[in-house]
Design a protein around this motif. Structure first.
Motif, PDB file in Angstrom:
ATOM      1  N   LYS A  62       0.840  -1.207   0.000  1.00 61.28           N
ATOM      2  CA  LYS A  62       0.000   0.000   0.000  1.00 61.28           C
ATOM      3  C   LYS A  62       0.869   1.250   0.000  1.00 61.28           C
ATOM      4  O   LYS A  62       0.643   2.178  -0.781  1.00 61.28           O
ATOM      5  CB  LYS A  62      -0.915  -0.012   1.229  1.00 61.28           C
ATOM      6  CG  LYS A  62      -1.731   1.257   1.408  1.00 61.28           C
ATOM      7  CD  LYS A  62      -2.579   1.221   2.661  1.00 61.28           C
ATOM      8  CE  LYS A  62      -1.739   1.528   3.876  1.00 61.28           C
ATOM      9  NZ  LYS A  62      -2.543   1.673   5.097  1.00 61.28           N
ATOM     10  N   TYR A  63       1.898   1.297   0.865  1.00 64.84           N
ATOM     11  CA  TYR A  63       2.775   2.461   0.929  1.00 64.84           C
ATOM     12  C   TYR A  63       3.592   2.620  -0.348  1.00 64.84           C
ATOM     13  O   TYR A  63       3.817   3.738  -0.804  1.00 64.84           O
ATOM     14  CB  TYR A  63       3.710   2.386   2.136  1.00 64.84           C
ATOM     15  CG  TYR A  63       2.991   2.535   3.464  1.00 64.84           C
ATOM     16  CD1 TYR A  63       1.928   3.411   3.627  1.00 64.84           C
ATOM     17  CD2 TYR A  63       3.394   1.791   4.564  1.00 64.84           C
ATOM     18  CE1 TYR A  63       1.274   3.545   4.842  1.00 64.84           C
ATOM     19  CE2 TYR A  63       2.746   1.921   5.789  1.00 64.84           C
ATOM     20  CZ  TYR A  63       1.700   2.798   5.921  1.00 64.84           C
ATOM     21  OH  TYR A  63       1.068   2.932   7.120  1.00 64.84           O
ATOM     22  N   ARG A  64       4.042   1.505  -0.925  1.00 64.67           N
ATOM     23  CA  ARG A  64       4.798   1.584  -2.177  1.00 64.67           C
ATOM     24  C   ARG A  64       3.965   2.254  -3.270  1.00 64.67           C
ATOM     25  O   ARG A  64       4.452   3.118  -3.994  1.00 64.67           O
ATOM     26  CB  ARG A  64       5.221   0.191  -2.639  1.00 64.67           C
ATOM     27  CG  ARG A  64       6.475  -0.303  -2.030  1.00 64.67           C
ATOM     28  CD  ARG A  64       6.973  -1.595  -2.706  1.00 64.67           C
ATOM     29  NE  ARG A  64       7.984  -2.193  -1.877  1.00 64.67           N
ATOM     30  CZ  ARG A  64       7.762  -3.153  -0.981  1.00 64.67           C
ATOM     31  NH1 ARG A  64       6.555  -3.655  -0.831  1.00 64.67           N
ATOM     32  NH2 ARG A  64       8.743  -3.624  -0.255  1.00 64.67           N
ATOM     33  N   LYS A  65       2.722   1.839  -3.382  1.00 66.71           N
ATOM     34  CA  LYS A  65       1.851   2.404  -4.419  1.00 66.71           C
ATOM     35  C   LYS A  65       1.467   3.845  -4.090  1.00 66.71           C
ATOM     36  O   LYS A  65       1.558   4.734  -4.939  1.00 66.71           O
ATOM     37  CB  LYS A  65       0.589   1.550  -4.563  1.00 66.71           C
ATOM     38  CG  LYS A  65       0.827   0.235  -5.245  1.00 66.71           C
ATOM     39  CD  LYS A  65      -0.452  -0.573  -5.306  1.00 66.71           C
ATOM     40  CE  LYS A  65      -0.191  -1.927  -5.951  1.00 66.71           C
ATOM     41  NZ  LYS A  65      -1.398  -2.770  -5.911  1.00 66.71           N
ATOM     42  N   ARG A  66       1.034   4.058  -2.886  1.00 67.06           N
ATOM     43  CA  ARG A  66       0.509   5.365  -2.500  1.00 67.06           C
ATOM     44  C   ARG A  66       1.598   6.446  -2.493  1.00 67.06           C
ATOM     45  O   ARG A  66       1.357   7.580  -2.889  1.00 67.06           O
ATOM     46  CB  ARG A  66      -0.116   5.278  -1.115  1.00 67.06           C
ATOM     47  CG  ARG A  66      -0.800   6.557  -0.683  1.00 67.06           C
ATOM     48  CD  ARG A  66      -1.236   6.504   0.739  1.00 67.06           C
ATOM     49  NE  ARG A  66      -0.061   6.643   1.604  1.00 67.06           N
ATOM     50  CZ  ARG A  66      -0.097   6.450   2.915  1.00 67.06           C
ATOM     51  NH1 ARG A  66      -1.212   6.079   3.507  1.00 67.06           N
ATOM     52  NH2 ARG A  66       0.981   6.593   3.636  1.00 67.06           N
ATOM     53  N   ASP A  67       2.791   6.073  -2.042  1.00 65.13           N
ATOM     54  CA  ASP A  67       3.816   7.082  -1.801  1.00 65.13           C
ATOM     55  C   ASP A  67       4.965   7.052  -2.798  1.00 65.13           C
ATOM     56  O   ASP A  67       5.990   7.696  -2.568  1.00 65.13           O
ATOM     57  CB  ASP A  67       4.376   6.909  -0.392  1.00 65.13           C
ATOM     58  CG  ASP A  67       3.325   7.122   0.684  1.00 65.13           C
ATOM     59  OD1 ASP A  67       2.307   7.789   0.399  1.00 65.13           O
ATOM     60  OD2 ASP A  67       3.513   6.613   1.806  1.00 65.13           O
ATOM     61  N   LYS A  68       4.807   6.335  -3.925  1.00 65.50           N
ATOM     62  CA  LYS A  68       5.948   6.155  -4.826  1.00 65.50           C
ATOM     63  C   LYS A  68       6.490   7.493  -5.352  1.00 65.50           C
ATOM     64  O   LYS A  68       7.671   7.610  -5.615  1.00 65.50           O
ATOM     65  CB  LYS A  68       5.623   5.203  -5.954  1.00 65.50           C
ATOM     66  CG  LYS A  68       4.651   5.709  -6.976  1.00 65.50           C
ATOM     67  CD  LYS A  68       4.451   4.668  -8.063  1.00 65.50           C
ATOM     68  CE  LYS A  68       3.522   5.209  -9.111  1.00 65.50           C
ATOM     69  NZ  LYS A  68       3.367   4.277 -10.209  1.00 65.50           N
ATOM     70  N   ASN A  69       5.669   8.506  -5.482  1.00 67.39           N
ATOM     71  CA  ASN A  69       6.131   9.816  -5.955  1.00 67.39           C
ATOM     72  C   ASN A  69       6.017  10.906  -4.892  1.00 67.39           C
ATOM     73  O   ASN A  69       6.248  12.073  -5.169  1.00 67.39           O
ATOM     74  CB  ASN A  69       5.338  10.239  -7.197  1.00 67.39           C
ATOM     75  CG  ASN A  69       5.563   9.291  -8.347  1.00 67.39           C
ATOM     76  OD1 ASN A  69       6.694   8.895  -8.633  1.00 67.39           O
ATOM     77  ND2 ASN A  69       4.486   8.889  -8.996  1.00 67.39           N
ATOM     78  N   ARG A  70       5.669  10.507  -3.717  1.00 66.92           N
ATOM     79  CA  ARG A  70       5.370  11.482  -2.659  1.00 66.92           C
ATOM     80  C   ARG A  70       6.587  12.240  -2.167  1.00 66.92           C
ATOM     81  O   ARG A  70       6.504  13.419  -1.819  1.00 66.92           O
ATOM     82  CB  ARG A  70       4.721  10.736  -1.489  1.00 66.92           C
ATOM     83  CG  ARG A  70       4.264  11.628  -0.390  1.00 66.92           C
ATOM     84  CD  ARG A  70       3.524  10.839   0.649  1.00 66.92           C
ATOM     85  NE  ARG A  70       3.040  11.700   1.693  1.00 66.92           N
ATOM     86  CZ  ARG A  70       2.446  11.263   2.778  1.00 66.92           C
ATOM     87  NH1 ARG A  70       2.246   9.963   2.939  1.00 66.92           N
ATOM     88  NH2 ARG A  70       2.036  12.088   3.692  1.00 66.92           N
ATOM     89  N   PHE A  71       7.741  11.600  -2.139  1.00 66.67           N
ATOM     90  CA  PHE A  71       8.913  12.237  -1.518  1.00 66.67           C
ATOM     91  C   PHE A  71       9.981  12.622  -2.551  1.00 66.67           C
ATOM     92  O   PHE A  71      11.121  12.820  -2.207  1.00 66.67           O
ATOM     93  CB  PHE A  71       9.498  11.296  -0.452  1.00 66.67           C
ATOM     94  CG  PHE A  71       8.513  10.991   0.633  1.00 66.67           C
ATOM     95  CD1 PHE A  71       8.192  11.944   1.596  1.00 66.67           C
ATOM     96  CD2 PHE A  71       7.860   9.760   0.681  1.00 66.67           C
ATOM     97  CE1 PHE A  71       7.268  11.670   2.589  1.00 66.67           C
ATOM     98  CE2 PHE A  71       6.942   9.479   1.678  1.00 66.67           C
ATOM     99  CZ  PHE A  71       6.643  10.434   2.633  1.00 66.67           C
ATOM    100  N   ASN A  72       9.587  12.738  -3.788  1.00 70.91           N
ATOM    101  CA  ASN A  72      10.538  13.139  -4.842  1.00 70.91           C
ATOM    102  C   ASN A  72      10.651  14.643  -4.921  1.00 70.91           C
ATOM    103  O   ASN A  72       9.816  15.397  -4.692  1.00 70.91           O
ATOM    104  CB  ASN A  72      10.105  12.595  -6.212  1.00 70.91           C
ATOM    105  CG  ASN A  72      10.176  11.083  -6.247  1.00 70.91           C
ATOM    106  OD1 ASN A  72      10.898  10.481  -5.476  1.00 70.91           O
ATOM    107  ND2 ASN A  72       9.420  10.500  -7.138  1.00 70.91           N
TER     108      ASN A  72
END
Length: 104
Positions: free
Chosen positions: A94-104
């Motif tokens: 879930k975190y991989r999908k949800r946050d994959k671009n969140r911290f770029n």
């Protein structure tokens, strides 16, 4: 050395709790989780010099308090028959999908 799986650790906790007479009621176990998180907070506050401990207070390691918290969480998981291995796998995905671009 072969490390235990989370499933094996859940079984170990279950065996220990069974030897001690069984699980507490769920709200008591939740209170234990909250208590352990509070003790962890106390140790971290002392470690980073936010709130100093009194000389009479014992100093526990952050690792010990984390382990106490995990133990309490495993007790709740066992009571509710939650497979933590499966649930952690799902939450990581879930975190991989949800946050994959969140911290770029």
């Amino acid at each position: 050395m072969i490390e235990k799986t989370l499933k094996q650790i859940q079984k170990d906790v279950d065996s220990l709790i069974t030897d001690f007479g069984g699980y507490w009621p769920p709200l008591s176990m939740l209170a234990s989780v909250v208590e352990e998180v509070g003790e962890l907070s106390r140790e971290i506050n002392a470690k980073v010099n936010i709130k100093h401990k009194k000389a009479s207070e014992p100093t526990n390691s952050i690792g010990e308090e984390l382990a106490d918290t995990v133990f309490s969480l495993i007790c709740l998981a066992n009571h509710y028959k939650v497979d933590l291995t499966l649930e952690l796998k799902n939450v990581l995905e879930k975190y991989r999908k949800r946050d994959k671009n969140r911290f770029n």
